[in-house]
Design a protein around this motif. Structure first.
Motif, short mmCIF file in Angstrom:
data_model
loop_
_atom_site.label_atom_id
_atom_site.label_comp_id
_atom_site.label_asym_id
_atom_site.label_seq_id
_atom_site.Cartn_x
_atom_site.Cartn_y
_atom_site.Cartn_z
N ILE A 7 4.87 -13.06 -6.87
CA ILE A 7 5.38 -11.39 -7.44
C ILE A 7 4.78 -10.61 -6.37
O ILE A 7 3.51 -10.72 -6.38
N PHE A 8 5.36 -9.91 -5.63
CA PHE A 8 4.73 -8.86 -4.52
C PHE A 8 5.00 -7.62 -5.22
O PHE A 8 5.77 -7.19 -5.52
N ILE A 9 3.64 -6.94 -5.28
CA ILE A 9 3.40 -5.71 -5.86
C ILE A 9 3.42 -4.52 -4.33
O ILE A 9 2.66 -4.86 -3.62
N MET A 10 4.58 -3.84 -4.49
CA MET A 10 4.74 -2.93 -3.27
C MET A 10 4.48 -1.57 -3.61
O MET A 10 4.82 -0.94 -4.71
N PRO A 11 4.02 -0.81 -2.75
CA PRO A 11 3.79 0.83 -2.99
C PRO A 11 5.15 1.36 -2.83
O PRO A 11 5.96 1.10 -2.21
N PRO A 12 5.23 2.71 -3.41
CA PRO A 12 6.31 3.58 -3.36
C PRO A 12 6.59 3.77 -1.58
O PRO A 12 8.08 4.02 -1.29
N SER A 13 5.51 3.98 -1.10
CA SER A 13 5.81 4.36 0.29
C SER A 13 4.24 4.19 0.98
O SER A 13 3.12 3.88 0.31
N LEU A 14 4.15 3.97 2.34
CA LEU A 14 3.06 3.90 3.16
C LEU A 14 2.18 4.99 3.12
O LEU A 14 0.76 4.87 3.08
N THR A 15 2.63 6.28 2.96
CA THR A 15 1.87 7.53 2.88
C THR A 15 1.11 7.53 1.35
O THR A 15 -0.15 7.58 1.55
N GLU A 16 1.89 7.07 0.35
CA GLU A 16 1.08 6.76 -0.99
C GLU A 16 0.03 5.93 -0.84
O GLU A 16 -1.16 5.84 -1.48
N LEU A 17 0.19 4.71 -0.18
CA LEU A 17 -0.95 3.74 0.16
C LEU A 17 -1.98 4.18 0.81
O LEU A 17 -3.18 3.99 0.59
N ARG A 18 -1.65 4.87 1.62
CA ARG A 18 -2.72 5.75 2.83
C ARG A 18 -3.77 6.70 1.86
O ARG A 18 -4.90 6.53 1.82
N ARG A 19 -3.05 7.31 0.80
CA ARG A 19 -3.68 8.16 0.00
C ARG A 19 -4.57 7.55 -1.07
O ARG A 19 -5.69 7.73 -1.29
N ARG A 20 -4.11 6.39 -1.55
CA ARG A 20 -5.01 5.58 -2.45
C ARG A 20 -6.19 4.86 -1.82
O ARG A 20 -7.07 5.07 -2.29
N LEU A 21 -5.76 4.60 -0.58
CA LEU A 21 -7.16 3.79 0.01
C LEU A 21 -8.18 4.80 0.39
O LEU A 21 -9.42 4.34 0.56
#
Length: 247
Positions: free
Chosen positions: A142-156
């Motif tokens: 099961i791959f957990i995917m972010p809604p967007s790379l921009t959102e992933l950058r914000r979380r990191l």
């Protein structure tokens, strides 16, 4: 006159029950993975709350982050200890990621599966591919995917545990992993926590139902199967994946 003596023979002790006892169905091996910062830990805690599953605690050589507990979040070991276990083939999978080693010890996993307990692994993508190569379809990836790379950058960035250079390395790795999401059986987008947890529960119930004849499925099993079908990786096109990495 002959006297005949009556001898009482005690009843024979009952022998073992010849009826074979049914073996418990083998547990599910559920492997969740995805980019760092996508929220795997939070999803896993909500999904598994109240369940009797075996959560495999991975070994790692990285330093513990604030709030992480040794033996609970990870088993934190030195590189020497880790590599020694790897040489002894003591890991189901192991991988190196951003300079640190991660590995899943094999013995407790096999024991849990054999007694019918579901096992959940939360591991890096490279490790998930090793499990798939070793166990084939038994491993439910099961791959957990972010809604967007921009959102992933914000979380990191908001996590404030990584240098800017390391964040960029993680994002570059995430782009590549997202474009290979079809290597997984299921893809769950973590843009709404409640919905993502519901989808993970549906996947688990649907896969458990598949171990039985369809005639024995309950209506809940069928509903879970319908929801799980919507998050099969085949439902995503290459254009869908490209939109995530470009947004």
């Amino acid at each position: 006159m002959l006297m005949r003596m009556m001898v009482t023979v005690p009843d024979a002790a009952p022998g073992p029950d010849p009826t074979p006892q049914p073996r418990p169905a083998r547990g599910l091996l559920l492997v969740i993975t995805g980019a760092s910062g996508v929220g795997k830990g939070t999803l896993r805690e909500r999904w598994l709350a109240g369940q009797d599953v075996f959560y495999s605690t991975s070994w790692t050589t990285r330093e513990a982050r604030p709030g992480e507990r040794d033996g609970v979040d990870y088993v934190f070991v030195t590189p020497e200890v880790f590599l020694n276990k790897a040489r002894q083939r003591g890991f189901l999978e192991h991988a190196q990621f951003v300079g640190n080693h991660y590995g899943t010890p094999i013995e407790p996993i096999e024991a849990a599966l054999a007694r019918g307990q579901d096992v959940v692994l939360e591991i890096e993508v490279e490790g998930a591919m090793q499990v798939k190569d070793r166990l084939g379809d038994e491993a439910i990836l099961i791959f957990i995917m972010p809604p967007s790379l921009t959102e992933l950058r914000r979380r990191l960035t908001g996590r404030a545990t990584e240098t800017p250079e390391r964040i960029e390395k993680r994002l570059a790795r995430a782009r590549e992993e997202i474009m290979h999401a079809h290597d997984f059986r299921y893809v769950v987008v973590n843009d709404d926590l409640d919905r993502a947890v519901e989808e993970l529960r549906a996947v688990q119930q649907a896969e458990r139902a598949r171990q039985r004849p369809e005639a024995e499925w309950t209506e809940e099993d069928r509903a879970a199967g319908r929801l799980a079908h919507t998050v099969r990786s085949a439902a995503l096109s290459s254009e869908d994946l490209r939109r995530v990495v470009e947004s």
